[in-house]
Enzyme design. Structure first.
Site, PDB file in Angstrom:
ATOM      1  N   SER A 145       0.854  -1.181   0.000  1.00 15.19           N
ATOM      2  CA  SER A 145       0.000   0.000   0.000  1.00 15.19           C
ATOM      3  C   SER A 145       0.894   1.236   0.000  1.00 15.19           C
ATOM      4  O   SER A 145       2.095   1.157   0.278  1.00 15.19           O
ATOM      5  CB  SER A 145      -0.866  -0.007   1.265  1.00 15.19           C
ATOM      6  OG  SER A 145      -1.499   1.233   1.483  1.00 15.19           O
ATOM      7  N   TYR A 158      -2.969  -0.815  10.055  1.00 20.42           N
ATOM      8  CA  TYR A 158      -2.902  -1.030   8.608  1.00 20.42           C
ATOM      9  C   TYR A 158      -1.528  -0.620   8.075  1.00 20.42           C
ATOM     10  O   TYR A 158      -0.885  -1.366   7.332  1.00 20.42           O
ATOM     11  CB  TYR A 158      -3.999  -0.231   7.919  1.00 20.42           C
ATOM     12  CG  TYR A 158      -4.050  -0.407   6.418  1.00 20.42           C
ATOM     13  CD1 TYR A 158      -4.693  -1.495   5.855  1.00 20.42           C
ATOM     14  CD2 TYR A 158      -3.456   0.524   5.567  1.00 20.42           C
ATOM     15  CE1 TYR A 158      -4.735  -1.668   4.476  1.00 20.42           C
ATOM     16  CE2 TYR A 158      -3.491   0.362   4.188  1.00 20.42           C
ATOM     17  CZ  TYR A 158      -4.138  -0.733   3.644  1.00 20.42           C
ATOM     18  OH  TYR A 158      -4.180  -0.904   2.287  1.00 20.42           O
TER      19      TYR A 158
END
Length: 255
Positions: A145, A158
């Site tokens: 990401s 995350y």
């Protein structure tokens, strides 16, 4: 010979029933690979598998499993081998997030995100490794990401999990290079998915900030990841390993 041709190859895509995972699965199928889609929602997974098979003409296996746990991972991998006889490509795409600042995040919430995003990639890679080695080599691609690069005040678990994906990628790449297994990561930017649809609601101003920073002036669509997915799955990337490739429209290149 077309170095991007995946005919005869067998690929597993975790979380492949929607969003980025489905975009990856579609790209692999269009390049000729047989597919196993592994996800937790059985109805959604079976529907995605049917649609892909009808659209591309390749064989697609739908499997229901929680890939953050060892036993379901082992059963899923065994089912793929039983159906197709081999495994050549693994995409660790399963992911989740909980949007809270660190001081409000519980330990259970931390573990939930880390297990789905990072532990699953470790478990799947470890379980698939013997099959990749037996096939004479293969490809593992982990989905990171922009949070692998940048912090996220509203999503610390995350961000930590996706930073871990980059280091897991490098470690597996070094460990398995002599087995002709290439391990790389894709770092997607801001794509239109169910997860980011929720983010645009929950994080004030996110949509405007993304549009202002991305040089292309748009959010990416799942199809935008397919080309990089096929490249990292194919013979075209046989001397690429341990790399993390941004697919972000230039987002991470701006100071």
């Amino acid at each position: 010979m077309n170095p991007f041709d995946l005919t005869g190859k067998v690929a597993i895509v975790t979380g492949g029933n929607g969003g980025l995972g489905l975009g990856i699965a579609r790209g692999l199928a269009e390049a000729g690979a047989k597919l196993a889609i592994v996800a937790r929602n059985s109805e959604k997974t079976e529907s995605a598998a049917r649609d892909l098979a009808e659209a591309t003409g390749v064989e697609v296996l739908a499997l229901t499993a929680d890939v953050s746990q060892p036993e379901p991972v082992a059963l899923a991998v065994a089912a793929v081998i039983e159906r197709f006889g081999r495994i050549d490509i693994l995409f660790n795409n399963a992911g989740t997030t909980i949007r809270k600042p660190p001081h409000l995040l519980s330990l259970d919430e931390w573990h939930t995100v880390m297990d789905v995003n990072l532990t699953s990639a470790f478990l799947m890679s470890k379980e698939v490794y013997p099959s990749l080695k037996a096939a004479g080599g293969g490809k593992v691609v982990n989905i990171g990401s922009m949070a692998s690069i940048f912090g996220a005040s509203y999503a610390p678990a995350y961000a930590a999990s996706k930073g871990g994906i980059v280091q897991l990628t490098k470690s597996c790449a070094l460990a398995w290079a002599s087995d002709n297994i290439q391990v790389n990561a894709i770092l997607p930017g801001w794509f239109v998915t169910d997860m980011t649809d929720r983010a645009r609601v929950e994080v004030a101003g996110l949509n405007e900030r993304v549009l202002a920073r991305v040089p292309a002036g748009r959010w990416a669509e799942p199809r935008d990841i397919a080309g990089t997915a096929v490249w990292l799955s194919s013979a075209a990337s046989d001397f690429v390993t341990g790399a993390s490739v941004p697919v972000d429209g230039g987002y991470s290149s701006i100071m």
